[in-house]
Every structure is written in C-alpha cells, then in structure tokens.
Design a protein around this motif. Structure first.
Motif, mmCIF file in Angstrom:
data_model
loop_
_atom_site.group_PDB
_atom_site.id
_atom_site.type_symbol
_atom_site.label_atom_id
_atom_site.label_comp_id
_atom_site.label_asym_id
_atom_site.label_seq_id
_atom_site.Cartn_x
_atom_site.Cartn_y
_atom_site.Cartn_z
ATOM 1 N N ALA A 1 1.142 -0.789 0.108
ATOM 2 C CA ALA A 1 0.071 -0.214 -0.017
ATOM 3 C C ALA A 1 0.695 0.929 0.221
ATOM 4 C CB ALA A 1 -0.988 0.011 1.625
ATOM 5 N N LEU A 2 1.777 1.030 0.587
ATOM 6 C CA LEU A 2 3.009 2.501 0.962
ATOM 7 C C LEU A 2 3.646 2.929 -0.144
ATOM 8 C CD1 LEU A 2 4.379 2.190 4.634
ATOM 9 C CD2 LEU A 2 3.231 4.112 3.803
ATOM 10 N N CYS A 3 3.855 1.673 -1.382
ATOM 11 C CA CYS A 3 4.404 1.757 -2.047
ATOM 12 C C CYS A 3 3.857 2.282 -3.650
ATOM 13 C CB CYS A 3 5.196 0.597 -2.611
ATOM 14 S SG CYS A 3 6.227 -0.060 -2.311
ATOM 15 N N LEU A 4 2.302 1.635 -3.501
ATOM 16 C CA LEU A 4 1.161 2.500 -4.576
ATOM 17 C C LEU A 4 1.042 4.123 -4.056
ATOM 18 C CD1 LEU A 4 -1.162 -1.214 -4.562
ATOM 19 C CD2 LEU A 4 0.429 -0.712 -6.203
ATOM 20 N N GLU A 5 0.921 4.269 -2.939
ATOM 21 C CA GLU A 5 0.541 5.372 -2.701
ATOM 22 C C GLU A 5 2.140 6.393 -3.383
ATOM 23 O OE1 GLU A 5 -1.613 8.696 -2.503
ATOM 24 O OE2 GLU A 5 -2.391 6.880 -2.100
ATOM 25 N N ALA A 6 2.891 5.599 -2.257
ATOM 26 C CA ALA A 6 3.660 6.844 -3.127
ATOM 27 C C ALA A 6 4.051 6.768 -4.377
ATOM 28 C CB ALA A 6 5.275 6.083 -2.258
ATOM 29 N N VAL A 7 4.593 5.982 -4.731
ATOM 30 C CA VAL A 7 4.880 5.626 -6.671
ATOM 31 C C VAL A 7 3.995 6.433 -7.397
ATOM 32 C CG1 VAL A 7 5.705 4.432 -8.633
ATOM 33 C CG2 VAL A 7 6.632 3.979 -5.984
ATOM 34 N N GLY A 8 2.359 5.442 -7.110
ATOM 35 C CA GLY A 8 1.929 5.976 -8.147
ATOM 36 C C GLY A 8 0.464 6.963 -8.203
ATOM 37 N N GLY A 9 0.523 7.853 -6.110
ATOM 38 C CA GLY A 9 -1.122 8.493 -6.156
ATOM 39 C C GLY A 9 -1.266 8.626 -7.156
ATOM 40 N N GLY A 10 -1.916 9.828 -7.152
ATOM 41 C CA GLY A 10 -2.712 10.871 -8.727
ATOM 42 C C GLY A 10 -2.628 9.780 -9.700
ATOM 43 N N ARG A 11 -1.965 9.144 -10.568
ATOM 44 C CA ARG A 11 -1.473 9.351 -11.925
ATOM 45 C C ARG A 11 -2.005 7.854 -11.711
ATOM 46 N NH1 ARG A 11 3.509 11.355 -9.798
ATOM 47 N NH2 ARG A 11 3.818 9.784 -9.597
ATOM 48 N N LEU A 12 -2.233 6.940 -10.968
ATOM 49 C CA LEU A 12 -2.881 5.380 -10.830
ATOM 50 C C LEU A 12 -3.754 5.514 -10.985
ATOM 51 C CD1 LEU A 12 -0.454 2.875 -9.159
ATOM 52 C CD2 LEU A 12 -0.477 3.424 -12.189
ATOM 53 N N PRO A 13 -4.899 4.712 -12.340
ATOM 54 C CA PRO A 13 -6.620 5.229 -11.914
ATOM 55 C C PRO A 13 -7.269 3.964 -10.611
ATOM 56 C CG PRO A 13 -5.490 3.949 -14.093
ATOM 57 C CD PRO A 13 -4.901 4.390 -13.702
ATOM 58 N N LEU A 14 -8.240 4.140 -9.976
ATOM 59 C CA LEU A 14 -8.586 3.107 -9.571
ATOM 60 C C LEU A 14 -7.988 3.559 -7.280
ATOM 61 C CD1 LEU A 14 -8.599 -0.433 -10.840
ATOM 62 C CD2 LEU A 14 -10.438 1.667 -10.616
ATOM 63 N N ILE A 15 -6.196 3.897 -7.649
ATOM 64 C CA ILE A 15 -5.837 3.892 -6.615
ATOM 65 C C ILE A 15 -6.102 5.974 -5.901
ATOM 66 C CG2 ILE A 15 -3.754 4.846 -5.791
ATOM 67 C CD1 ILE A 15 -4.384 1.731 -5.648
ATOM 68 N N GLY A 16 -6.046 6.402 -6.757
ATOM 69 C CA GLY A 16 -6.062 8.176 -7.100
ATOM 70 C C GLY A 16 -5.329 8.588 -5.797
ATOM 71 N N ARG B 1 -5.917 9.724 -3.333
ATOM 72 C CA ARG B 1 -6.627 9.410 -1.681
ATOM 73 C C ARG B 1 -6.133 9.110 -0.592
ATOM 74 N NH1 ARG B 1 -12.601 9.819 -2.646
ATOM 75 N NH2 ARG B 1 -12.550 8.926 -0.722
ATOM 76 N N PRO B 2 -4.954 8.713 0.174
ATOM 77 C CA PRO B 2 -4.338 7.464 0.594
ATOM 78 C C PRO B 2 -5.006 6.231 1.539
ATOM 79 C CG PRO B 2 -3.233 9.473 1.031
ATOM 80 C CD PRO B 2 -4.765 10.004 0.467
ATOM 81 N N VAL B 3 -6.541 7.271 1.974
ATOM 82 C CA VAL B 3 -7.455 6.410 2.233
ATOM 83 C C VAL B 3 -7.440 5.003 1.022
ATOM 84 C CG1 VAL B 3 -10.012 7.198 1.778
ATOM 85 C CG2 VAL B 3 -9.017 5.730 3.841
ATOM 86 N N VAL B 4 -7.733 5.389 -0.323
ATOM 87 C CA VAL B 4 -8.548 3.425 -0.501
ATOM 88 C C VAL B 4 -7.307 3.024 -0.761
ATOM 89 C CG1 VAL B 4 -8.874 3.266 -3.726
ATOM 90 C CG2 VAL B 4 -9.516 5.722 -2.309
ATOM 91 N N ALA B 5 -5.746 3.400 -1.040
ATOM 92 C CA ALA B 5 -4.502 2.161 -1.028
ATOM 93 C C ALA B 5 -4.520 1.992 0.464
ATOM 94 C CB ALA B 5 -2.918 2.725 -0.867
ATOM 95 N N GLY B 6 -5.482 2.143 1.358
ATOM 96 C CA GLY B 6 -5.421 1.357 2.757
ATOM 97 C C GLY B 6 -6.544 0.576 2.618
ATOM 98 N N ILE B 7 -7.455 0.750 1.809
ATOM 99 C CA ILE B 7 -8.507 0.159 2.158
ATOM 100 C C ILE B 7 -7.931 -1.372 1.205
ATOM 101 C CG2 ILE B 7 -10.983 0.066 1.557
ATOM 102 C CD1 ILE B 7 -11.660 2.668 2.197
ATOM 103 N N ALA B 8 -7.430 -1.459 0.540
ATOM 104 C CA ALA B 8 -7.263 -1.844 -0.777
ATOM 105 C C ALA B 8 -6.372 -2.557 0.073
ATOM 106 C CB ALA B 8 -6.735 -1.076 -2.068
#
Length: 652
Positions: free
Chosen positions: A119-134, A136-143
């Motif tokens: 989750a940390l890697c997806l949020e740090a690297v993808g951030g707003g550039r990855l669809p479905l992650i967006g 908002r950090p809460v989405v990566a946490g829920i995922a």
C-alpha cells in the motif's frame, strides 16, 4: 487449533520442500526437490498478485476518484502495478522464502507486512497517476486491508484442502492416542492427513479434564486413562499410542500406561523421544514399541558433569577393558572432552578395532592409543603404564558372566582379583592422580564368585588409597541395559528365535541402568569421590525380570512362552546396593551414595593365587571379602609417592 485438523500435513510456500512430504527423488524421473520448491513459490506469488489486482478493482470504483472501470488500458496497468508491487513486497518480507511455518504468527506477520508495504509503495509511486488508486491515501489503505484478507483466506482455503483426512490403508490398525497435547495433536494430524497410513486414530484420551470437548481432525477426546478398556471395546482399537515426547515425569506415566494397556489386552506403542524429533532422525508418526528404558519406572538419571568435565580436558587418560560395553561408552564420552591422550587397553583386538572405528570413523590400529594387552600379565601392564604415564585411570576390564564364573572360579581370581592388583600397582608406580575401579551391585553382601571377586577389588582399591597419593575409588551399579551378554540381549535373542523365554524365578528382580547413566557415574566419581570409597548410584526401584520378559514377549508377532528354570548357583532373588554395615550416605550428590570400604592387604591375594581347586578358590574368595566395616576418617596416612611392593611373581 482446537477442533480442527490444522497444520503438519499441509503444503504451502512455507512448507514447500520439507522433508516430511513424499515427493519424487532425483534420479527417479520426477522433479527435483529444488524445482518443486521453486514452482510452489512461483504459484503463491502469482496467487498474491491476482488477489491484489482483485482488491484494487473492488475498492477503486467506490472511493478511488479515478476514471473507473471504463478506462481499459489504465485499469489493466493499475492492476498489474498492484500485483507486481505485492510480489516484490512479499519477497522483501520473506513471504516466499519458506522460512515461516504454516498458519503461524510469523506467517501472519509476513502477510500483514506485505500488505502494508504494498500500500505504501502504490501510494508513494502511483499517487494520483494510477487509476482506481487515485490521490486519496485512504483508498490504498482499504485496498491493502481487502487484499490482506484475501491472502489470508487463500492460504486458509489451501490449508483446509491439504489437511483434509486421507483414506488410511485398507488394513490400517485402529489406534487410541493417549495425549491430546502438542505431540498427540501432531500425531493425529500426521496420521489423518497421510494417504495409506498404517494406523487410523479412532479416539483420543487425556487425563486433563479441560480437553474433554476437544476434537482433532474429527477425533474426539473421550476421557482419561481410566476409560482405556471401555473406549477400546467401543471403537475396536487394538493399539494405544502413547503420545508423550519425553518430558520430566513422563517415565512413570509411560510405565503405568503400558501396564494398563496390557491389562486391557491392547498393544502399547510410543512416539519417538523429543531429541530424535528435534535431530530429524525420527518422525512423529514413526511409532514404535516401548523401549526397555520406558519400563524402568523412573526418569533417566542425569548427573551434572560440568564440574567433572574440566578434569579430563588436556589430561592423559587410560581405560582398561576399553572394548567392552562400559569401556567403549566411556571412551566415546571421554573422547568428546578432548583429553591430551586417551589410551584404550583391551585383550580383544576386534573390540579395539570397533571402539577406534566408533571414535574416528577409521580403525587402522597403528597408533599408541590402542594397546593390546592382558591385565593378568603384570610385567606387560607395568610396561604399558610406564610408557603412557596416565594421570587418570578407569579400570573396566573384568570377566563378568556369573554362571561361568561359578563353574570356573579360578578365572575370576586370575582376572578380576590378580589382574586388578596388577593394574593398581602399575598405576601407583607411575603416580596417577585418579583411579576409578568399576564394580557391580553383586559386590554388596556377595554370594557369587563374581560378587566376591569384585568386592575384593573394591577392598584392594581402598588399600591403595591408604598407600598412594591421589584419589582411589570404586563405583557400583546394577545391570547395564544393552551391554554384551546382558539380560536384555538374551531375552531379545530368545524372542527372535520364537521362544521360549527363560526366567529363573517369578519374583527375581534386578536394578537396571543405561550405559550412559553408568558412564556418567564413573566420570562423576572423579569429581565427588573421596579416596577409599565406593560410589553407588540411586537407580530407583528394582524391576521384576518376569514383567520385563512378558512385556518384551508381547511385542513379538507370535506367541512366546515364558518358562521358569529356578535360581542358579550364586544368584540372589533380589540384589542389594549396600552391604551389611554400609549406610546410605550422600554428602555431595543426592543421587550418589558414598560408602567407605575396608582395605585388604595385597599379600593376602598373593597367598591364594596358587589355588586351582574350584571349592578352594570359592572358599578363599569368601574369606577375603569378610572384614569389619571401616570407620570414616580413620584411614592411615598415605605414604608419600610410594607404591606397594611388587609380588614375587606375576599372577596369571
């Protein structure tokens, strides 16, 4: 896990490649162990990647704020990124390394760590550039939470499939497992999860009332040991497996359960001891017949040898009778203590070959550590001692078979008595610091030639304590299990031959100890013994030979008859550890009695060496054992480095 069949027959990323699973071996046309392990890890990595891709898809439309499922290619990119990141995070956390046991806290921690790191890697690297992650950090946490739950569920599902009960062999023996603790649980898992198992668990018993509602692989705990016969009748079980791995206090429990099983008409089996399980030389389902040590009714005696061990490192040591049962075990234990030299003396060249092979894995018999000599030859023994200059001597050489010595008592006189005197004189002449004479419980109030001859060796050793510096002691113990020509060996041979098993008397009983226990006492004697004493190990209660024979015969595949032949000449109904006038005194160790011994002048032995008539020899031996018990603290002062005079001629 109570009520479930958890664990040990399960195969997964943490268990891949374990030695407890059947798999094709190299060279048989099947995959190698390494290839199997790699495929298992790859499969679990792929499964985790799919779980994470699914988790991202599930969470994204509800809270991601991204372009949604219609994005096509970007959606695939997001799922692929999540899957690859999860696999890399799992590798970092060791999830695919095989280091974590199945369904353990360690594995759960690795799963949760993988989810958090992903989750940390997806949020740090993808951030707003990855669809479905967006953004908002809460989405990566829920995922991460959804995916972690999916990883745990997947592992639990595979484990449930793997650990489902397998069909036993068509002729599988129904067994009752006694013990619903860790060992019993593992045993039931193993037997129930093994296809074609020879044993089928049908009931559990445990004395702990708190386990009465427990089920393991569908097998229910049905009470304590008092219900053994009843449960056997209900289930049709023919065997009870005692699932106790060998903790403190278990010796008496196993003995009691074996007796209870016999009275119920059941065959008793035991699991391997814990040290074999830990070493990997045995498996939990490798049930076996109870060993004779289980029938002693006591815990194996463990003497603290830490203080004694330092007395042997870097010292020159000589062992007579080194090829015998006690002598060879003594040499093995001394060898581990790194003496400066270990001289092994025996008149049996094959025995010397065997003990050197056991110590070094080779036996060239071309070094000074093996000495071929007979203790009857005084000149030869003096020559050996003068060359080796030992600081510590263990005297284990003797003739010991009671019936033979009753027929040929002069052989006991020549070897046990005169031979021991030769060794004592040679040891005194070279100034040994410690001398340990190995005796027997038959020397206490002796009635046999063996007993009288060994009692005389105790008295001769006590005489040397008065005449020479250093520590001169004897050790006295009972029958040694598994020694050459021992009772155990005789009973086993008779059972293997189909019987009958011969026992002298229904009530005859003996003290027993293992070779390890005996050698521990011998080594301890150097540390705790006072010069002139005999040390006697507390060996618990005597064991009736008839009971021992009956239990051994019960393990045979055929009926074995037990025949009583009557006591032999020189044989006692029960043995004694202490003779008349000897008191139970344990000043330095709670398990070791220390008894003063009256000295015997060597000249009295020289006066009977010419005897050849059996009756005359027996009478002379009996006469030399009779002496008033010594008063502790009343010994004469040792002569300064002076050995007793040599006899006029060497005894043969």
């Amino acid at each position: 896990m109570h009520g479930e069949c958890a664990g040990h027959a399960v195969v997964g990323p943490a268990a891949a490649g374990r030695g407890d699973r059947a798999r094709p071996q190299a060279g048989t046309g099947g995959p190698s162990r390494g290839a199997t392990r790699r495929r298992a890890r790859a499969a679990w990595a792929a499964a985790d990647a799919l779980v994470w891709a699914g988790g991202v898809l599930i969470v994204g439309p509800d809270g991601g704020g991204g372009p949604g499922l219609s994005a096509g290619g970007p959606v695939v990119l997001a799922c692929l990124a999540a899957g690859v990141t999860a696999v890399l995070a799992g590798a970092v956390c060791g999830l695919y390394s095989g280091r974590f046991p199945w369904e353990s806290r360690a594995e759960l921690g690795a799963v949760l760590g993988t989810a958090a790191l992903t989750a940390l890697c997806l949020e740090a690297v993808g951030g707003g550039r990855l669809p479905l992650i967006g953004a908002r950090p809460v989405v990566a946490g829920i995922a991460a939470m959804v995916s972690a739950l999916g990883m745990i569920t997947t592992r639990a599902a595979v484990a449930a499939v793997r650990r489902r009960p397998r069909r036993p062999a068509p002729a599988a023996v129904k067994v009752i497992v006694f013990g619903a603790g860790s060992a019993g649980t593992q045993l039931v898992h193993r037997l129930a999860g093994q296809r074609g198992a020879r044993y089928q668990p049908v009931a559990l018993l445990d004395d702990d009332p708190g386990k009465r509602r427990l089920r393991i692989c569908g097998v229910r705990v049905r009470g304590g040991r008092e219900r053994l016969a009843e449960v056997a009748a209900e289930t049709g079980a023919a065997v009870v497996v005692i699932a106790i791995a060998g903790g403190r206090g278990d010796g008496q429990v196993i003995t009691d359960l074996v007796s209870l099983a016999e009275s119920a008409g059941l065959t008793a089996k035991v699991i391997p001891p814990v040290h074999e399980l830990v070493a990997g030389s045995a498996r939990i389902d490798g049930v076996r017949d109870p060993r004779i040590t289980h029938l002693l009714g006591r815990e194996p005696i463990r003497l603290d040898l830490a203080a004694a061990a330092g007395r042997f490192t870097g010292r020159r040591i000589l062992v007579t009778g080194a090829g015998g049962s006690i002598g060879s075990e003594l040499c093995r234990q001394l060898h581990r203590l790194h003496p400066a030299s270990l001289v092994m003396l025996d008149r049996d060249e094959s025995a010397l070959h065997a003990v050197q092979l056991a110590l070094h894995g080779r036996a060239l018999l071309d070094s000074d550590e093996t000495v071929l000599a007979d203790i009857r030859d005084a000149a030869r023994i003096s020559e050996v001692f003068a060359q080796a200059r030992p600081e510590i001597v263990f005297h284990a050489a003797a003739v010991k078979h009671l019936p033979l010595l009753e027929r040929y008592p002069s052989e006991a006189l020549k070897t046990n008595v005169a031979g021991t005197l030769n060794v004592l004189r040679a040891a005194a002449a070279c100034g040994v610091e410690s001398f340990v004479n190995i005796s027997t419980d038959k020397a206490a109030d002796p009635v046999s030639v063996l007993g009288t001859s060994k009692r005389i060796t105790e008295r001769l050793t006590a005489y040397m304590a008065d005449q020479a510096p250093g520590t001169w002691v004897s050790v006295r113990f009972g029958n040694v299990l598994g020694s050459r020509g021992s009772l155990l060996e005789s009973l086993s041979a008779q059972i293997a031959a189909g019987g009958p098993v011969t026992v002298t008397h229904p009530q005859v009983a003996r003290y027993f100890m293992t070779a390890t226990e005996a050698v521990q006492l011998v080594l301890q004697a150097v540390a705790v013994g006072h010069s002139g004493e005999v040390l006697v190990l507390d060996m618990g209660e005597q064991v009736r030979i008839a009971d021992l024979a009956r239990r051994m015969a019960a393990t045979a595949s055929h009926r074995v008859e037990i025949v009583f032949t009557g006591l032999r000449p020189g044989e006692k109904l029960i043995e004694d550890l202490l003779g008349a006038g000897e008191r139970d005194h344990r000043p330095r160790h709670p398990l070791v009695r220390q008894v003063p011994v009256p000295a015997l002048e060597p000249g009295e032995v020289a006066g009977i060496r010419h005897l050849t008539d059996p009756d005359d020899v027996r009478a002379a031996l009996v006469r030399l054992t009779a002496a008033r018990a010594p008063v502790p603290g009343k010994r004469t002062a040792p002569a300064a480095h002076s050995a007793p005079p040599e006899p006029a001629e060497a005894g043969q």
